[in-house]
Every structure is written in structure tokens, then in C-alpha cells.
Design a protein around this motif. Structure first.
Motif, PDB file in Angstrom:
ATOM      1  N   GLU A 187       0.832  -1.209   0.000  1.00  0.00           N
ATOM      2  CA  GLU A 187       0.000   0.000   0.000  1.00  0.00           C
ATOM      3  C   GLU A 187       0.865   1.257   0.000  1.00  0.00           C
ATOM      4  O   GLU A 187       0.450   2.316  -0.457  1.00  0.00           O
ATOM      5  N   SER A 188       2.069   1.134   0.556  1.00  0.00           N
ATOM      6  CA  SER A 188       2.994   2.271   0.555  1.00  0.00           C
ATOM      7  C   SER A 188       4.407   1.733   0.333  1.00  0.00           C
ATOM      8  O   SER A 188       4.664   0.540   0.520  1.00  0.00           O
ATOM      9  N   PRO A 189       5.341   2.600  -0.101  1.00  0.00           N
ATOM     10  CA  PRO A 189       6.681   2.125  -0.457  1.00  0.00           C
ATOM     11  C   PRO A 189       7.444   1.562   0.736  1.00  0.00           C
ATOM     12  O   PRO A 189       7.216   1.951   1.879  1.00  0.00           O
ATOM     13  N   ARG A 190       8.364   0.644   0.427  1.00  0.00           N
ATOM     14  CA  ARG A 190       9.301   0.149   1.439  1.00  0.00           C
ATOM     15  C   ARG A 190      10.699   0.126   0.814  1.00  0.00           C
ATOM     16  O   ARG A 190      10.855   0.325  -0.379  1.00  0.00           O
ATOM     17  N   GLN A 191      11.682  -0.140   1.671  1.00  0.00           N
ATOM     18  CA  GLN A 191      13.073  -0.090   1.233  1.00  0.00           C
ATOM     19  C   GLN A 191      13.434  -1.348   0.445  1.00  0.00           C
ATOM     20  O   GLN A 191      13.183  -2.460   0.915  1.00  0.00           O
ATOM     21  N   GLY A 192      14.025  -1.167  -0.754  1.00  0.00           N
ATOM     22  CA  GLY A 192      14.473  -2.313  -1.546  1.00  0.00           C
ATOM     23  C   GLY A 192      15.981  -2.327  -1.670  1.00  0.00           C
ATOM     24  O   GLY A 192      16.683  -1.613  -0.942  1.00  0.00           O
ATOM     25  N   ALA A 193      16.490  -3.138  -2.597  1.00  0.00           N
ATOM     26  CA  ALA A 193      17.932  -3.184  -2.845  1.00  0.00           C
ATOM     27  C   ALA A 193      18.399  -1.849  -3.416  1.00  0.00           C
ATOM     28  O   ALA A 193      17.610  -1.072  -3.948  1.00  0.00           O
ATOM     29  N   GLU A 194      19.690  -1.590  -3.291  1.00  0.00           N
ATOM     30  CA  GLU A 194      20.331  -0.393  -3.853  1.00  0.00           C
ATOM     31  C   GLU A 194      19.740   0.914  -3.317  1.00  0.00           C
ATOM     32  O   GLU A 194      19.788   1.942  -3.994  1.00  0.00           O
TER      33      GLU A 194
END
Lengths: 134, 134
Positions: A104-111
Motif C-alpha cells: 500500500e505504501s513504499p518500502r526499502q528495496g535493494a540499492e
């Protein structure tokens, strides 16, 4: 939304070192980084090609998303990620058009990127990621 | 071999018109061409994004490769295609490195390109296409 480019193609592999060797020795690409993303229970290897990237994903936990994907379907292409300017706004826009979301909302990914996934039920079977700086 | 860029990502869809609408209305891309490739028993729709393309593939025959893929696995990402200078030489080079081929020599693909496929058994589950002008 405005999708600027394919940010990366995510590929589930059983053996990261074997897969890196294939992409380097057969396809002539160069691995520029290996990163563990604990949140997603994967170890990733990245290759640049043209204006996009290939992300190889090896599971670090059979109960994680890549472990379950490989258990069910075998190794192969797992997702396609599009670069957008603002992931939060793009997710809201997609939801407003009736698209089912995983995030539903952004989260932390790679890089260090912000990421959010659309649900494959709404994207004709393609697990679709949106990536951006915010 | 030298892979210059990802030439396209091939995606198997059940309903081409519905899929075109999703890529246009949700992801903001524009379909620039629809082409039937009789040899592969598909109708294709192309979208440019960055320096690559998305190719949607709808089967025109349940016994064709896309028909069988969807029957077995459902719609989703079908293959990844790399641009090379010379498909014939790239196929020979891959074979020389022990890669199993689907196509021993190039054949005609969509958009007038020469194409050849590597076998997913040798590419960690990813159906891998090489594309070029010769």
C-alpha cells in the motif's frame, strides 16, 4: 503514471554463483554488486545492460518469497521493475485505477531504492514492481 | 558474446486487448505496433520503454508455444531477449560453451529480426532469445 524505463528484471536462481558465471561467461555481462536484502530473504547480484539491470535473486530462506517461488515454479524470471519518479504516488494512482496492490505504501528495496509491488492478479500474471528515489 | 542491451521482454497474455489497455492506461506506455507472427502462432503488441521494448504475446493456436505455456503456467513473463550483433555467431559461441540450443541457426522473428533461442535447461530456467540483424 509515467514509467521512465525498466529499472531491472528480477530472476530467481537456485545457485547465485552458478548463475553469475552464466551471465558473465556466456552473455558477457559483468556483475557489479552482490547485496543481501534481509527483509526479502534474498542475496542479490546486479548486472548493468543498456539502460536497465538484471537482478539475480537467491533465496536465503525456503519460507521467503524467492524460496517459495522456486519451490512452486522452479527458477526463472520472477518480476519486472519500472522506474517511476514517486513510488507512493504511482501506487496510489494504480489503486485508483482498480489495480490490486501488494504494498500500500513504499518500502526499502535493494540499492537504497523505494519500492512497491502491484499484485500479479491485476497485472496479467506479471509480478510488477515500481522503483524510485521516493 | 557481446550483448548490447535487452532487446525486449516477452510476456504471454490471454487477452491481447485487455493487456494493451493495462500497459497503456496504468503503466503509461504506448503500443506502437501489432503484428501476427504465423510461424510462432502468436499475435504480438509492442511498446517502447527506455532503450528496450515489451512484447505482449497472445496465442493464435492452443498447440503453439504461447498456448502451451499459458496452459501449463498461466500468463506471465515468457522470455528475455538480448540484442547481439550476429545471432549465428552468438549461437555457435554459446554452444561451444556447453549451452543447449533450441535453434541451431537463426530464424525470422517479429519486426524483421533474426532470432535464436537458448534452452532454459542451460539458462537457469529463463527462456533466453538472441536477436540481431543477421
Amino acid at each position: 503514471m509515467k514509467t521512465r524505463k525498466i529499472e531491472h528484471i528480477g530472476i530467481a536462481v537456485s545457485d547465485l554463483n552458478q548463475a553469475i558465471a552464466f551471465y558473465e561467461e556466456v552473455l558477457g555481462l559483468e556483475c557489479y554488486g552482490i547485496e543481501e536484502v534481509a527483509d526479502q530473504k534474498v542475496r542479490t547480484a546486479f548486472f548493468r545492460i543498456g539502460d536497465t539491470k538484471i537482478e539475480l535473486l537467491e533465496s536465503t530462506d525456503p519460507e521467503g518469497p524467492i524460496g517459495r517461488f522456486i519451490e512452486k515454479r522452479g527458477p526463472g524470471i520472477h518480476h519486472m521493475a519500472f522506474a517511476v519518479d514517486n513510488v507512493s504516488e504511482a501506487l496510489k494512482e494504480a489503486a485508483g485505477k482498480g489495480v490490486r496492490l501488494i504494498d500500500e505504501s513504499p518500502r526499502q528495496g535493494a540499492e537504497g531504492l523505494q519500492i512497491g509491488f502491484l499484485h500479479p492478479k491485476s497485472t496479467m500474471g506479471v509480478l510488477t514492481e515500481l522503483c524510485g528515489d521516493e
